[in-house]
Write a protein that holds these residues in place. Structure first.
Motif, PDB file in Angstrom:
ATOM      1  N   GLY A 149      -1.062   2.596 -13.213  1.00  0.00           N
ATOM      2  CA  GLY A 149      -2.163   2.589 -12.260  1.00  0.00           C
ATOM      3  C   GLY A 149      -1.706   1.945 -10.969  1.00  0.00           C
ATOM      4  N   CYS A 150      -2.404   0.894 -10.560  1.00  0.00           N
ATOM      5  CA  CYS A 150      -2.064   0.195  -9.319  1.00  0.00           C
ATOM      6  C   CYS A 150      -1.354  -1.126  -9.571  1.00  0.00           C
ATOM      7  N   THR A 151      -0.905  -1.352 -10.808  1.00  0.00           N
ATOM      8  CA  THR A 151      -0.266  -2.623 -11.155  1.00  0.00           C
ATOM      9  C   THR A 151       1.191  -2.408 -11.526  1.00  0.00           C
ATOM     10  N   GLN A 152       2.063  -3.265 -10.969  1.00  0.00           N
ATOM     11  CA  GLN A 152       3.485  -3.198 -11.267  1.00  0.00           C
ATOM     12  C   GLN A 152       3.903  -4.395 -12.121  1.00  0.00           C
ATOM     13  N   PHE A 153       4.826  -4.132 -13.067  1.00  0.00           N
ATOM     14  CA  PHE A 153       5.357  -5.158 -13.956  1.00  0.00           C
ATOM     15  C   PHE A 153       6.882  -5.136 -13.842  1.00  0.00           C
ATOM     16  N   ARG A 154       7.471  -6.265 -13.486  1.00  0.00           N
ATOM     17  CA  ARG A 154       8.942  -6.332 -13.397  1.00  0.00           C
ATOM     18  C   ARG A 154       9.482  -6.888 -14.709  1.00  0.00           C
ATOM     19  N   VAL A 155      10.259  -6.074 -15.388  1.00  0.00           N
ATOM     20  CA  VAL A 155      10.772  -6.433 -16.711  1.00  0.00           C
ATOM     21  C   VAL A 155      12.254  -6.088 -16.788  1.00  0.00           C
ATOM     22  N   HIS A 156      12.797  -6.106 -18.000  1.00  0.00           N
ATOM     23  CA  HIS A 156      14.232  -5.890 -18.190  1.00  0.00           C
ATOM     24  C   HIS A 156      14.484  -4.612 -18.994  1.00  0.00           C
ATOM     25  N   TRP A 157      15.423  -3.810 -18.518  1.00  0.00           N
ATOM     26  CA  TRP A 157      15.815  -2.631 -19.282  1.00  0.00           C
ATOM     27  C   TRP A 157      16.242  -3.030 -20.692  1.00  0.00           C
ATOM     28  N   SER A 158      16.951  -4.138 -20.811  1.00  0.00           N
ATOM     29  CA  SER A 158      17.484  -4.550 -22.112  1.00  0.00           C
ATOM     30  C   SER A 158      16.370  -4.811 -23.118  1.00  0.00           C
ATOM     31  N   VAL A 159      15.276  -5.414 -22.666  1.00  0.00           N
ATOM     32  CA  VAL A 159      14.147  -5.692 -23.560  1.00  0.00           C
ATOM     33  C   VAL A 159      13.449  -4.390 -23.955  1.00  0.00           C
ATOM     34  N   LEU A 160      13.210  -3.527 -22.988  1.00  0.00           N
ATOM     35  CA  LEU A 160      12.555  -2.250 -23.288  1.00  0.00           C
ATOM     36  C   LEU A 160      13.422  -1.413 -24.229  1.00  0.00           C
ATOM     37  N   SER A 161      14.714  -1.346 -23.952  1.00  0.00           N
ATOM     38  CA  SER A 161      15.619  -0.513 -24.745  1.00  0.00           C
ATOM     39  C   SER A 161      15.781  -1.047 -26.164  1.00  0.00           C
ATOM     40  N   LEU A 162      15.702  -2.362 -26.326  1.00  0.00           N
ATOM     41  CA  LEU A 162      15.850  -2.963 -27.645  1.00  0.00           C
ATOM     42  C   LEU A 162      14.755  -2.493 -28.590  1.00  0.00           C
ATOM     43  N   HIS A 163      13.553  -2.290 -28.056  1.00  0.00           N
ATOM     44  CA  HIS A 163      12.405  -1.960 -28.891  1.00  0.00           C
ATOM     45  C   HIS A 163      12.037  -0.480 -28.878  1.00  0.00           C
ATOM     46  N   SER A 164      12.434   0.248 -27.843  1.00  0.00           N
ATOM     47  CA  SER A 164      11.930   1.606 -27.656  1.00  0.00           C
ATOM     48  C   SER A 164      13.056   2.600 -27.398  1.00  0.00           C
ATOM     49  N   SER A 165      13.160   3.624 -28.253  1.00  0.00           N
ATOM     50  CA  SER A 165      14.157   4.674 -28.025  1.00  0.00           C
ATOM     51  C   SER A 165      13.799   5.500 -26.796  1.00  0.00           C
ATOM     52  N   PHE A 166      12.518   5.579 -26.466  1.00  0.00           N
ATOM     53  CA  PHE A 166      12.095   6.299 -25.264  1.00  0.00           C
ATOM     54  C   PHE A 166      12.720   5.670 -24.027  1.00  0.00           C
ATOM     55  N   ARG A 189       0.842  -1.194   0.000  1.00  0.00           N
ATOM     56  CA  ARG A 189       0.000   0.000   0.000  1.00  0.00           C
ATOM     57  C   ARG A 189       0.876   1.241   0.000  1.00  0.00           C
ATOM     58  N   THR A 190       0.537   2.181  -0.886  1.00  0.00           N
ATOM     59  CA  THR A 190       1.247   3.456  -0.944  1.00  0.00           C
ATOM     60  C   THR A 190       0.209   4.557  -0.998  1.00  0.00           C
ATOM     61  N   ASP A 191       0.224   5.439   0.019  1.00  0.00           N
ATOM     62  CA  ASP A 191      -0.756   6.523   0.094  1.00  0.00           C
ATOM     63  C   ASP A 191      -2.174   5.982  -0.011  1.00  0.00           C
ATOM     64  N   ASN A 192      -2.454   4.904   0.737  1.00  0.00           N
ATOM     65  CA  ASN A 192      -3.778   4.293   0.803  1.00  0.00           C
ATOM     66  C   ASN A 192      -4.237   3.681  -0.520  1.00  0.00           C
ATOM     67  N   VAL A 193      -3.323   3.518  -1.466  1.00  0.00           N
ATOM     68  CA  VAL A 193      -3.650   2.861  -2.728  1.00  0.00           C
ATOM     69  C   VAL A 193      -2.978   1.493  -2.748  1.00  0.00           C
ATOM     70  N   GLU A 194      -3.751   0.468  -3.017  1.00  0.00           N
ATOM     71  CA  GLU A 194      -3.208  -0.886  -3.021  1.00  0.00           C
ATOM     72  C   GLU A 194      -2.469  -1.149  -4.331  1.00  0.00           C
ATOM     73  N   ILE A 195      -1.195  -1.490  -4.228  1.00  0.00           N
ATOM     74  CA  ILE A 195      -0.349  -1.767  -5.386  1.00  0.00           C
ATOM     75  C   ILE A 195      -0.257  -3.280  -5.567  1.00  0.00           C
ATOM     76  N   VAL A 196      -0.495  -3.745  -6.774  1.00  0.00           N
ATOM     77  CA  VAL A 196      -0.526  -5.178  -7.059  1.00  0.00           C
ATOM     78  C   VAL A 196       0.577  -5.528  -8.037  1.00  0.00           C
ATOM     79  N   ARG A 197       1.321  -6.601  -7.743  1.00  0.00           N
ATOM     80  CA  ARG A 197       2.305  -7.116  -8.688  1.00  0.00           C
ATOM     81  C   ARG A 197       1.580  -7.961  -9.737  1.00  0.00           C
TER      82      ARG A 197
END
Length: 215
Positions: free
Chosen positions: A35-52, A11-19
């Motif tokens: 939103g209230c959902t977290q995704f654990r991923v890899h910088w390498s995968v994100l960087s491979l596809h997205s210049s952002f 919980r962060t600031d009374n908002v329930e965070i879900v993995r």
């Protein structure tokens, strides 16, 4: 796919965070929060596809920034459904080999690409599907109709009641100008005047509407 433990909650600031139970890699190096959902991923995968994300990774992180399991947390303003859809495709090299995709999946990729993430290869793939079904020439349009009866059935996305209205709205909102002429024409062919003004009920009970249409 290397998924971590079952979804945990905090919980962060009374908002329930879900993995996310679908996208949580135990060896991931960054956590995206939509939103209230977290995704654990890899910088390498994100960087491979997205210049952002490639540029974002290079920025220095303040020492007091919050972390999850040692990973920096990047909050994004998009819906968790859109983010999950796009991440699934990034981790599955066969995702776009499917002959037909749901329109909601195509829409998720278009919305996230149009806003800021610059997933250029994926943008080209999903826009091509809409452009194929909504050609900019009469020859292309006639080529999609079956012989004899001239019946048209989409092959690049899964049709449903209200889908042509949703395609037109998606094209307008994301500036897909080449798609618009045919998309307008398909709406005029598929729906009555009352449906164009009042909307069409989708199979899930929600309403497909052209929000800019006024009486």
């Amino acid at each position: 796919m290397d998924l971590g433990p079952p979804a945990k909650r905090q919980r962060t600031d009374n908002v329930e965070i879900v993995r996310s139970s679908e996208i949580w890699h135990s060896d991931g190096s960054v956590v995206l929060q939509a939103g209230c959902t977290q995704f654990r991923v890899h910088w390498s995968v994100l960087s491979l596809h997205s210049s952002f994300f490639r540029d974002l990774q290079g920025l220095p992180q303040p020492p007091n920034e919050p972390k999850v399991d040692g990973c920096p947390v990047i909050e994004v303003s998009d819906s968790s459904e859109d983010v999950e859809t796009v991440l699934k495709a990034l981790y599955d090299p066969l995702f776009f080999l499917q002959q037909s995709l749901s329109l909601s999946v195509i829409a998720s990729h278009i919305r996230l690409n149009f806003r800021k993430y610059e997933l250029k290869k994926i943008w080209s793939i999903v826009v091509e599907r809409l452009a194929y079904e909504n050609p900019s020439t009469l020859e292309g349009y006639d080529g999609l109709r079956g012989p004899g009866s001239g019946y048209y059935k989409p092959s690049k996305f899964k049709a449903y009641k209200g889908c042509y209205m949703d395609i037109l709205t998606l094209a307008k909102e994301n500036n897909l100008l080449a798609v618009l002429p045919c998309a307008y024409y398909r709406v005029l062919l598929a729906y009555t005047q009352a449906q164009i003004f009042d909307g069409v009920q989708r199979p899930d009970g929600t309403q497909a509407t052209l929000v800019s249409v006024t009486r």
